[in-house]
Design a protein around this motif. Structure first.
Motif, PDB file in Angstrom:
ATOM      1  N   ILE A 125       0.855  -1.177   0.000  1.00 53.10           N
ATOM      2  CA  ILE A 125       0.000   0.000   0.000  1.00 53.10           C
ATOM      3  C   ILE A 125       0.892   1.228   0.000  1.00 53.10           C
ATOM      4  O   ILE A 125       1.839   1.327   0.781  1.00 53.10           O
ATOM      5  N   GLY A 126       0.606   2.160  -0.892  1.00 53.71           N
ATOM      6  CA  GLY A 126       1.325   3.424  -0.892  1.00 53.71           C
ATOM      7  C   GLY A 126       0.673   4.397   0.077  1.00 53.71           C
ATOM      8  O   GLY A 126      -0.548   4.519   0.100  1.00 53.71           O
ATOM      9  N   LEU A 127       1.483   5.049   0.898  1.00 56.88           N
ATOM     10  CA  LEU A 127       0.984   6.064   1.822  1.00 56.88           C
ATOM     11  C   LEU A 127       1.706   7.374   1.527  1.00 56.88           C
ATOM     12  O   LEU A 127       2.937   7.450   1.612  1.00 56.88           O
ATOM     13  N   VAL A 128       0.944   8.395   1.180  1.00 57.52           N
ATOM     14  CA  VAL A 128       1.509   9.697   0.827  1.00 57.52           C
ATOM     15  C   VAL A 128       1.075  10.711   1.880  1.00 57.52           C
ATOM     16  O   VAL A 128      -0.123  10.926   2.081  1.00 57.52           O
ATOM     17  N   GLU A 159       0.297  -0.892  11.029  1.00 57.86           N
ATOM     18  CA  GLU A 159      -0.166  -2.020  11.838  1.00 57.86           C
ATOM     19  C   GLU A 159      -1.375  -2.690  11.203  1.00 57.86           C
ATOM     20  O   GLU A 159      -1.443  -3.909  11.111  1.00 57.86           O
ATOM     21  N   ARG A 160      -2.326  -1.885  10.747  1.00 50.84           N
ATOM     22  CA  ARG A 160      -3.542  -2.447  10.148  1.00 50.84           C
ATOM     23  C   ARG A 160      -3.225  -3.161   8.830  1.00 50.84           C
ATOM     24  O   ARG A 160      -3.755  -4.243   8.545  1.00 50.84           O
ATOM     25  N   GLY A 161      -2.344  -2.561   8.029  1.00 50.54           N
ATOM     26  CA  GLY A 161      -1.973  -3.203   6.777  1.00 50.54           C
ATOM     27  C   GLY A 161      -1.241  -4.508   7.002  1.00 50.54           C
ATOM     28  O   GLY A 161      -1.462  -5.491   6.277  1.00 50.54           O
ATOM     29  N   ARG A 162      -0.361  -4.537   8.008  1.00 50.95           N
ATOM     30  CA  ARG A 162       0.421  -5.755   8.298  1.00 50.95           C
ATOM     31  C   ARG A 162      -0.489  -6.917   8.684  1.00 50.95           C
ATOM     32  O   ARG A 162      -0.224  -8.065   8.320  1.00 50.95           O
ATOM     33  N   VAL A 163      -1.560  -6.617   9.419  1.00 54.72           N
ATOM     34  CA  VAL A 163      -2.523  -7.660   9.803  1.00 54.72           C
ATOM     35  C   VAL A 163      -3.079  -8.356   8.574  1.00 54.72           C
ATOM     36  O   VAL A 163      -3.331  -9.562   8.574  1.00 54.72           O
ATOM     37  N   SER A 214       2.566  -4.614   2.985  1.00 54.42           N
ATOM     38  CA  SER A 214       3.656  -3.734   3.376  1.00 54.42           C
ATOM     39  C   SER A 214       3.279  -2.291   3.036  1.00 54.42           C
ATOM     40  O   SER A 214       2.347  -2.042   2.270  1.00 54.42           O
ATOM     41  N   LEU A 215       4.032  -1.352   3.615  1.00 54.87           N
ATOM     42  CA  LEU A 215       3.730   0.061   3.434  1.00 54.87           C
ATOM     43  C   LEU A 215       4.873   0.753   2.701  1.00 54.87           C
ATOM     44  O   LEU A 215       6.033   0.598   3.067  1.00 54.87           O
ATOM     45  N   MET A 216       4.524   1.508   1.665  1.00 55.45           N
ATOM     46  CA  MET A 216       5.498   2.322   0.955  1.00 55.45           C
ATOM     47  C   MET A 216       5.184   3.782   1.253  1.00 55.45           C
ATOM     48  O   MET A 216       4.177   4.325   0.806  1.00 55.45           O
ATOM     49  N   LEU A 217       6.048   4.422   2.055  1.00 53.83           N
ATOM     50  CA  LEU A 217       5.798   5.785   2.517  1.00 53.83           C
ATOM     51  C   LEU A 217       6.464   6.807   1.607  1.00 53.83           C
ATOM     52  O   LEU A 217       7.651   6.705   1.301  1.00 53.83           O
ATOM     53  N   MET A 218       5.703   7.816   1.193  1.00 54.89           N
ATOM     54  CA  MET A 218       6.200   8.894   0.352  1.00 54.89           C
ATOM     55  C   MET A 218       5.814  10.226   1.002  1.00 54.89           C
ATOM     56  O   MET A 218       4.740  10.351   1.595  1.00 54.89           O
ATOM     57  N   GLY A 272      -2.892  -0.246  -3.765  1.00 55.66           N
ATOM     58  CA  GLY A 272      -3.789   0.848  -3.435  1.00 55.66           C
ATOM     59  C   GLY A 272      -3.003   1.973  -2.801  1.00 55.66           C
ATOM     60  O   GLY A 272      -1.857   1.783  -2.377  1.00 55.66           O
ATOM     61  N   VAL A 273      -3.625   3.151  -2.719  1.00 57.28           N
ATOM     62  CA  VAL A 273      -2.930   4.325  -2.199  1.00 57.28           C
ATOM     63  C   VAL A 273      -3.810   5.063  -1.197  1.00 57.28           C
ATOM     64  O   VAL A 273      -4.997   5.295  -1.442  1.00 57.28           O
ATOM     65  N   LEU A 274      -3.195   5.417  -0.072  1.00 57.38           N
ATOM     66  CA  LEU A 274      -3.787   6.337   0.895  1.00 57.38           C
ATOM     67  C   LEU A 274      -3.015   7.642   0.787  1.00 57.38           C
ATOM     68  O   LEU A 274      -1.784   7.636   0.866  1.00 57.38           O
ATOM     69  N   ALA A 275      -3.706   8.755   0.621  1.00 59.43           N
ATOM     70  CA  ALA A 275      -2.996  10.003   0.337  1.00 59.43           C
ATOM     71  C   ALA A 275      -3.583  11.184   1.093  1.00 59.43           C
ATOM     72  O   ALA A 275      -4.799  11.384   1.116  1.00 59.43           O
ATOM     73  N   VAL A 276      -2.688  11.967   1.723  1.00 59.46           N
ATOM     74  CA  VAL A 276      -3.034  13.289   2.237  1.00 59.46           C
ATOM     75  C   VAL A 276      -2.700  14.254   1.103  1.00 59.46           C
ATOM     76  O   VAL A 276      -1.530  14.540   0.844  1.00 59.46           O
TER      77      VAL A 276
END
Length: 360
Positions: A67-70, A88-92, A96-100, A123-127
């Motif tokens: 999962i991409g996290l921006v 933590e939620r993604g690991r469950v 894995s998390l890709m932080l940008m 998928g991507v979570l973005a601010v």
């Protein structure tokens, strides 16, 4: 010293005189491989330090399990808690998390969106920076679901999960008015973003409802600090300078609501140096409930933001859109979920209530 070459399935197969296919099936726990062979392969893989190549696997399966996290600014304590909750939620769920980081730069954000598309995250979570949606729309139309965090982005067909900043500002402002304040000031960021706009709206709404008139000069903008091309609003230096100017204006019955606790910290020092007592002369409340808030003198009344809940809810919403856990990807109109914050009443607003008192 020459770095050691990464061990491969072929290395394990050669050492055990087995086919690469047999080794692959053994490590994957597939059928048609005896328990004895499976154990031999496991021991040899451990001896060689074999680590599966996740990228190669994702190319074959077309599933990166990432999962991409921006985010805009890692110095914001809210986002630090948000990152932990999302990881933590993604690991469950095996992701894995890709932080940008964009540093609130639209150019950085466009580059990040392109990189995430090339990496093929699930998928991507973005601010969002909130200046243009075309790059996020291209990512979404490429088949990568996007869920927005904490800031809306008009024009993008995407879910939003965040904090109800309008409600939090309404309740914090109401608390100050209930404590007897009649001359209120709001100290806010100068960024043109939806959380700031919603806090300003909540502040103004309560004053209008209570018949309290304040001028535009009562909403004071703190310049967003920029050092080495980085956006760093989480610093009390600028709010301290503004607090020194404000100290000469406020009088009995005044109160200050700060958009974050760092701004409140700067105001505290300025008022103290000017001989103003908090809350005797001026009541002060903040936003964020950062770790130092309870240890200020006096302890700071503030809004505790539901960072962990926002993170967990956003991951669940993204998994729905991705069709995670083997299910069908959710379709339908995007949904907005704004989670309520908690006003934690402490002595800076004249209350002797214990830490954690919630204002309904």
């Amino acid at each position: 010293m020459t770095p050691r070459r990464r061990a491969t399935l072929r290395d394990i197969a050669a050492a055990l005189d087995l086919s690469v296919n047999t080794v692959s099936r053994a490590l994957a726990g597939k059928d048609a491989v005896s328990e004895e062979t499976r154990e031999r392969v496991r021991r040899e893989a451990e001896r060689l330090g074999y680590v599966p190549n996740t990228m190669a696997r994702s190319l074959v399966l077309r599933n990166a399990m990432a999962i991409g996290l921006v985010i805009t600014n890692p110095s914001n304590p809210f986002y630090a808690r948000l990152i932990s909750a999302i990881e933590e939620r993604g690991r469950v769920h095996g992701y894995s998390l890709m932080l940008m980081v964009t540093e609130d730069s639209v150019d950085n954000e466009r580059r990040v969106a392109e990189e995430l598309m090339r990496w093929g995250v699930d998928g991507v979570l973005a601010v969002p920076v909130q200046h243009g949606a075309d790059h996020w729309d291209r990512l979404r139309r490429s088949g990568t679901p996007v869920v927005l965090l904490n800031r809306d982005l008009p024009g993008l067909d995407a879910d939003l999960v965040g904090v109800d900043y309008y409600d939090s500002a309404r309740r914090a402002t109401g608390l100050l008015l209930d404590g007897g304040a009649r001359d209120l000031y709001l100290v806010e960021e100068d960024l043109d973003i939806s959380p700031v706009a919603e806090r300003v709206r909540g502040f103004r709404t309560v004053l209008d409802e209570r018949g309290v008139t304040v001028g535009d000069d009562h909403i004071i903008r703190v310049p967003t600090r920029r050092r080495e091309s980085s956006s760093q609003p989480w610093d009390p230096v600028d709010s301290y300078a503004i607090g020194r100017e404000l100290a000469a204006r406020v009088g009995p019955g005044s109160a200050v609501l700060a958009g974050n606790d760092y701004f409140a910290l700067g105001v505290y020092r300025a008022f103290t140096e000017h001989g103003l007592a908090v809350p005797g002369d001026v009541a002060v409340a903040g936003h964020g409930d950062h770790p130092f808030a309870a240890y200020l003198n006096p302890p700071l009344t503030t809004v505790r933001l539901p960072a962990a809940e926002v993170g967990a809810t956003a991951v669940d919403r993204l998994l729905e859109r991705m069709g995670g856990e083997g299910g069908e990807a959710a379709t339908g109109a995007p949904r907005t979920t704004l989670l309520p914050a908690e006003v934690v009443v402490r002595a800076s607003t004249g209350s002797t209530g214990s830490t954690g008192t919630e204002v309904p």
